[in-house]
Write a protein that holds these residues in place. Structure first.
Motif, mmCIF file in Angstrom:
data_model
loop_
_atom_site.group_PDB
_atom_site.id
_atom_site.type_symbol
_atom_site.label_atom_id
_atom_site.label_comp_id
_atom_site.label_asym_id
_atom_site.label_seq_id
_atom_site.Cartn_x
_atom_site.Cartn_y
_atom_site.Cartn_z
ATOM 1 N N ALA A 1 27.334 -16.284 52.896
ATOM 2 C CA ALA A 1 26.146 -16.495 52.070
ATOM 3 C C ALA A 1 24.930 -16.704 52.978
ATOM 4 O O ALA A 1 25.075 -17.049 54.158
ATOM 5 C CB ALA A 1 26.345 -17.728 51.195
ATOM 6 N N CYS A 2 23.732 -16.490 52.439
ATOM 7 C CA CYS A 2 22.520 -16.844 53.175
ATOM 8 C C CYS A 2 22.092 -18.249 52.735
ATOM 9 O O CYS A 2 22.743 -18.881 51.898
ATOM 10 C CB CYS A 2 21.420 -15.807 52.958
ATOM 11 N N MET A 3 20.989 -18.723 53.305
ATOM 12 C CA MET A 3 20.589 -20.108 53.040
ATOM 13 C C MET A 3 20.117 -20.333 51.607
ATOM 14 O O MET A 3 20.085 -21.456 51.139
ATOM 15 C CB MET A 3 19.467 -20.506 54.009
ATOM 16 N N VAL A 4 19.731 -19.258 50.914
ATOM 17 C CA VAL A 4 19.215 -19.453 49.551
ATOM 18 C C VAL A 4 20.126 -18.843 48.478
ATOM 19 O O VAL A 4 19.752 -18.814 47.313
ATOM 20 C CB VAL A 4 17.753 -18.930 49.410
ATOM 21 N N CYS A 5 21.313 -18.369 48.868
ATOM 22 C CA CYS A 5 22.237 -17.774 47.887
ATOM 23 C C CYS A 5 22.523 -18.732 46.724
ATOM 24 O O CYS A 5 22.713 -18.298 45.592
ATOM 25 C CB CYS A 5 23.561 -17.395 48.554
ATOM 26 N N SER A 6 22.564 -20.036 47.012
ATOM 27 C CA SER A 6 22.920 -21.002 45.963
ATOM 28 C C SER A 6 21.700 -21.472 45.167
ATOM 29 O O SER A 6 21.836 -22.281 44.255
ATOM 30 C CB SER A 6 23.618 -22.205 46.600
ATOM 31 N N ARG B 1 23.334 -11.762 43.238
ATOM 32 C CA ARG B 1 21.990 -11.741 42.635
ATOM 33 C C ARG B 1 21.057 -12.728 43.359
ATOM 34 O O ARG B 1 20.137 -13.280 42.757
ATOM 35 C CB ARG B 1 22.073 -12.084 41.150
ATOM 36 N N CYS B 2 21.314 -12.943 44.634
ATOM 37 C CA CYS B 2 20.491 -13.854 45.447
ATOM 38 C C CYS B 2 19.007 -13.524 45.282
ATOM 39 O O CYS B 2 18.627 -12.343 45.201
ATOM 40 C CB CYS B 2 20.900 -13.711 46.911
ATOM 41 N N SER B 3 18.157 -14.543 45.241
ATOM 42 C CA SER B 3 16.728 -14.284 45.048
ATOM 43 C C SER B 3 16.085 -13.677 46.290
ATOM 44 O O SER B 3 14.939 -13.223 46.245
ATOM 45 C CB SER B 3 15.999 -15.561 44.628
ATOM 46 N N PHE C 1 16.418 -9.230 50.929
ATOM 47 C CA PHE C 1 17.140 -8.805 52.140
ATOM 48 C C PHE C 1 18.616 -9.116 52.028
ATOM 49 O O PHE C 1 19.473 -8.364 52.484
ATOM 50 C CB PHE C 1 16.583 -9.526 53.375
ATOM 51 N N CYS C 2 18.918 -10.249 51.430
ATOM 52 C CA CYS C 2 20.320 -10.671 51.277
ATOM 53 C C CYS C 2 21.051 -9.679 50.365
ATOM 54 O O CYS C 2 22.152 -9.236 50.677
ATOM 55 C CB CYS C 2 20.371 -12.088 50.702
ATOM 56 N N ARG C 3 20.407 -9.313 49.249
ATOM 57 C CA ARG C 3 21.040 -8.364 48.325
ATOM 58 C C ARG C 3 21.230 -6.998 48.992
ATOM 59 O O ARG C 3 22.274 -6.384 48.880
ATOM 60 C CB ARG C 3 20.180 -8.199 47.063
HETATM 61 ZN ZN LIG Z 1 21.553 -14.909 49.762
#
Ligand SMILES: [Zn+2]
Length: 286
Positions: free
Chosen positions: A176-181, A275-277, A280-282
């Protein structure tokens, strides 16, 4: 005549070697990896002080330290590298660079007294990123920047509550990235608040500061430095073989939470969010 007992003990070779105990604890090859490593520490407050102290004592090669703030007297209850005379005079990054240099003579500290979004590109030329900031907006920005790199750097994200600490070990897009949650509503509110802060300095000046004491920051700084050590010694092997060093596996893609009130420690996976905000993560998932 009985023989005189020795009155003086020669300290010997090992006692004159500052890295003797570290070398014997971690092994020479791992110590060399640490000495050749460069890390980015974002935040030079209480968490940054503790992480820099620990990694400096360990003999880390280079720390790039980013924080725009000057020392305040209220920092002195929990920051080992600050002094009363620094209040409103010295940048936090300069205080740490100067005083860590007295202690850890082999470690180079490069101070950058700017917000992370204004730091030079070269601060990202590192093996690992450590996050010790006190606001989610800075995390949001540095997460987006990190995900734009090829490859994104491993991130160790430290956070604290009143009586707990939490550390996340992330290497997006493999974890996960730092903002996935973070929910979309949370991100929207965060960005809106940032717009308000940029228009209304009074709003920022009057925000209440979070209470904190030294031993809580020591705990989070210790966990972060330990995870950083494991990532630094194993990163090259992991990139080549997908395996971390045996016995030194970091809490990869996991959080570690320590409850200081009840002395309970928990750890678990941090789920990747399709559906991470963070766009780049998506996109990196595809
Ligand atoms: Zn993410």
């Amino acid at each position: 005549m009985p023989e005189e007992p020795p009155t003086r003990v020669d300290l010997g070779f090992f006692e004159r070697d500052r890295h003797d105990r570290t070398r014997r604890w971690l092994g020479t090859d791992n110590l060399v990896r640490i000495q050749n490593a460069t890390v980015l520490m974002v935040g030079a407050g209480a968490v940054g002080n503790e992480v820099c102290k620990n990694l400096g004592l360990l003999g880390i090669g280079k720390i790039l330290l980013v924080d725009p703030d000057k020392v305040a007297a209220s920092n002195l209850n929990r920051c080992v590298f600050f002094r009363p005379g620094d209040h409103d005079v010295k940048f936090k990054v300069d205080a740490v660079a100067e005083r860590l240099g007295e202690l850890a003579t082999d470690t180079i500290v490069e101070p950058y007294p700017v917000p992370i979004q204004e730091a030079k590109e070269k601060v990202w030329d590192v093996d690992l990123v450590l996050v010790g900031v006190d606001n989610h907006y800075a995390r949001y920005l540095l997460n987006a920047k990190n995900l734009s790199l090829q490859p994104p750097r491993p991130v160790i994200n430290g956070a604290m509550g009143l009586d707990f600490v939490s550390v996340e070990v992330l290497t997006p897009p493999d974890t996960a990235c730092m903002v996935c949650s973070w929910s979309k509503e949370f991100v929207d509110r965060l960005v809106a608040e940032q717009v308000r802060a940029s228009c209304d300095p009074f709003f920022v000046d009057t925000l209440p500061k979070f209470p904190m004491i030294s031993f809580i920051t020591s705990v989070v700084g210790a966990i972060m430095a330990w995870e950083a050590t494991k990532v630094v010694v194993g990163l090259e092997e992991w990139r080549q073989t997908n395996h971390w060093r045996e016995g030194l596996e970091p809490a990869f893609g996991r959080f570690i939470k320590y409850d200081l009130r009840h002395h309970q420690s928990t750890s678990g996976p941090i789920m990747r969010n399709p559906r991470c905000s963070e766009a780049f993560c998506r996109s990196k998932r595809k």
